[in-house]
Design an enzyme around this catalytic site. Structure first.
Site, PDB file in Angstrom:
ATOM      1  N   GLU A 247       0.843  -1.206   0.000  1.00  0.00           N
ATOM      2  CA  GLU A 247       0.000   0.000   0.000  1.00  0.00           C
ATOM      3  C   GLU A 247       0.878   1.256   0.000  1.00  0.00           C
ATOM      4  OE1 GLU A 247      -2.846  -0.145   3.136  1.00  0.00           O
ATOM      5  OE2 GLU A 247      -3.668   1.843   2.696  1.00  0.00           O
ATOM      6  N   LEU A 342       3.051  29.033  -9.043  1.00  0.00           N
ATOM      7  CA  LEU A 342       3.490  29.544 -10.348  1.00  0.00           C
ATOM      8  C   LEU A 342       2.313  29.757 -11.312  1.00  0.00           C
ATOM      9  CD1 LEU A 342       6.798  27.513 -10.856  1.00  0.00           C
ATOM     10  CD2 LEU A 342       6.560  29.925 -10.243  1.00  0.00           C
ATOM     11  N   ASN A 371       2.518  10.311   7.873  1.00  0.00           N
ATOM     12  CA  ASN A 371       3.971  10.389   7.685  1.00  0.00           C
ATOM     13  C   ASN A 371       4.720  10.422   9.016  1.00  0.00           C
ATOM     14  OD1 ASN A 371       3.496  10.201   5.018  1.00  0.00           O
ATOM     15  ND2 ASN A 371       4.337  12.198   4.449  1.00  0.00           N
TER      16      ASN A 371
END
Ligand code: FAD
Length: 382
Positions: A247, A342, A371
């Site tokens: 995964e 940008l 994370n």
């Protein structure tokens, strides 16, 4: 010297052909429908069966169940979906199939995998609960033995493919008294017309609007004990830990594809868009920012390719898979955010792909283990 075109070492002619098939299918069958899927908060049911007919579901499962390919085929599908900006839960579907392949008995595999490959039965994996996400030891859904059945009560949330799911890999406590994660088992729930099974609302999300991310509720739901995954109860957490590298690597694949796409569309944009009498690309800061993005995306690509090659060879360990998920999604986040900048105001308009990429990719730093949890996993290897 002519510019060198990098080629992933795992690509070959057969995979290029497969990529063409996937691209054509995604462009003709998915892209024109995607805005409508976003409004209805799920893909059409036929999207799944058509994907099955085209051979893009479970492309890496052995031929008797799937398409007989390798993880490279799965990677091609993820890349093509990411590059087209299409959110479709085929990877979660694959994850569920991998659990069945790894721990299912022959009867379970024969029963579920071919139907999943045809897209007739959609897979979901249900671990997260309202009060337990990162800390799976805290899950409260229980499965109590009653003769040849489990009686299951509880709820899950944030379940991808939740509306479509016909087979749900459900993490439950079969032994609520066992310490920590020891009492967790995975039970496969065939949800169609199942008394006690209820799909809640599709959650309103920041991005990934085309995906059905739902709450699930279980109220004295009776599931045959034959649907336990694995030979014994209490193996669920180990099974999840063993399967998470697939995964996490898959998420890394999508992250790099999205980052590369963001650089490509932004390069095009800054060549065309003018300010102060010149193309945006003629400003040194714009070139430098895009040069940084392109470099980071390429570093990500090379690391990812190394991880893919190791995974195909059966050599990708949990810590490296966690590194891939953590670093590649952080890298993607930096790049997509810079590319949005940008685009100026147009970058904030959801009519522009960069805005959708930004919203769709944000969750990749959160799900499949946040994370921060990835850094814990990497830390265990120190
Ligand atoms: C779009 C989407 C799709 C999803 N699909 C699925 C799915 O199909 N199946 C499924 O089961 N789940 C799914 N999830 C749930 C997802 O996996 C969880 O949201 C994720 O694991 C985080 O859990 P949580 O939301 O409870 O956050 P929490 O665990 O409450 O974490 C909150 C914050 O605290 C941090 N934190 C927690 N513990 C630690 C620690 N030990 N050290 C440092 N920091 C820590 C986290 O990193 C995070 O930043 C999905 C979520 C989303 C948003």
């Amino acid at each position: 010297m002519a510019q060198f075109t990098y080629q992933s070492p795992w690509m070959n002619d057969e995979l290029e052909m497969f990529r063409k098939t996937v691209r054509q299918f995604v462009q003709t069958e998915f892209v024109p429908q995607h805005a409508r899927w976003c409004q209805q908060h799920r893909p059409d049911t036929e999207a799944w069966t058509k994907a099955g007919e085209t051979g893009i579901l479970l492309p890496d499962l052995p031929e008797e169940y799937g398409a007989g390919g390798t993880f490279a085929h799965e990677a091609v599908v993820i890349e093509e979906l990411a590059q087209a900006g299409v959110c479709f839960g085929s990877n979660v579907h694959s994850i569920v199939a991998h659990y069945i392949l790894a721990y299912g008995n022959p009867e379970q595999k024969r029963n579920w995998l071919p139907r999943m490959a045809r897209g007739e039965m959609v897979g979901a994996i249900a671990m997260t609960e309202p009060a337990a996400g990162s800390d799976l030891a805290g899950i409260k859904a229980t499965a109590r033995r009653d003769g040849n059945f489990y009686v299951i009560n509880g709820s899950k949330t944030f379940i991808t493919n939740g509306w479509h799911a016909g087979i749900v890999g459900l993490a439950v406590k079969t032994d609520p008294k066992a310490a920590g994660v020891k009492g967790i088992s995975l039970i496969m729930v065939e949800s169609k017309d199942l008394p006690g099974y209820r799909v809640g609302r599709s959650l309103e999300k920041l991005g990934r609007h085309a995906q059905d991310t739902c709450e699930l509720f279980f109220d004295d739901m009776r599931i045959p004990i034959a649907n336990l995954l694995g030979p014994a109860e209490g193996k669920g957490f180990t099974q999840m830990m063993e399967q998470l590298p697939f995964e996490r690597l898959s998420i890394g694949v999508g992250a790099v594809a999205t980052a590369e796409s963001a650089v490509a569309i932004t390069t095009q944009y800054v060549k065309e868009r003018k300010a102060f009498g010149q193309a945006l690309l003629d400003f040194q800061n714009v070139r430098f920012k895009l040069a940084e993005c392109k470099t980071e995306a390429h570093i990500g690509r090379v690391f990812l390719d190394n991880c893919i090659t190791r995974f195909i060879a059966g050599q990708l360990d949990a810590a490296t898979a966690a590194m891939a998920k953590y670093w590649l999604t952080e890298c993607e986040g930096r790049i997509v955010d810079e590319c949005l900048q940008l685009h100026g105001g147009y970058g904030y308009s959801t009519e522009y792909p960069i805005a959708r990429m930004w919203a769709d990719s944000r969750v990749e730093r959160i799900y499949a283990g946040s994370n921060e949890i990835m850094k814990e996993v990497i830390g265990w290897s120190l």
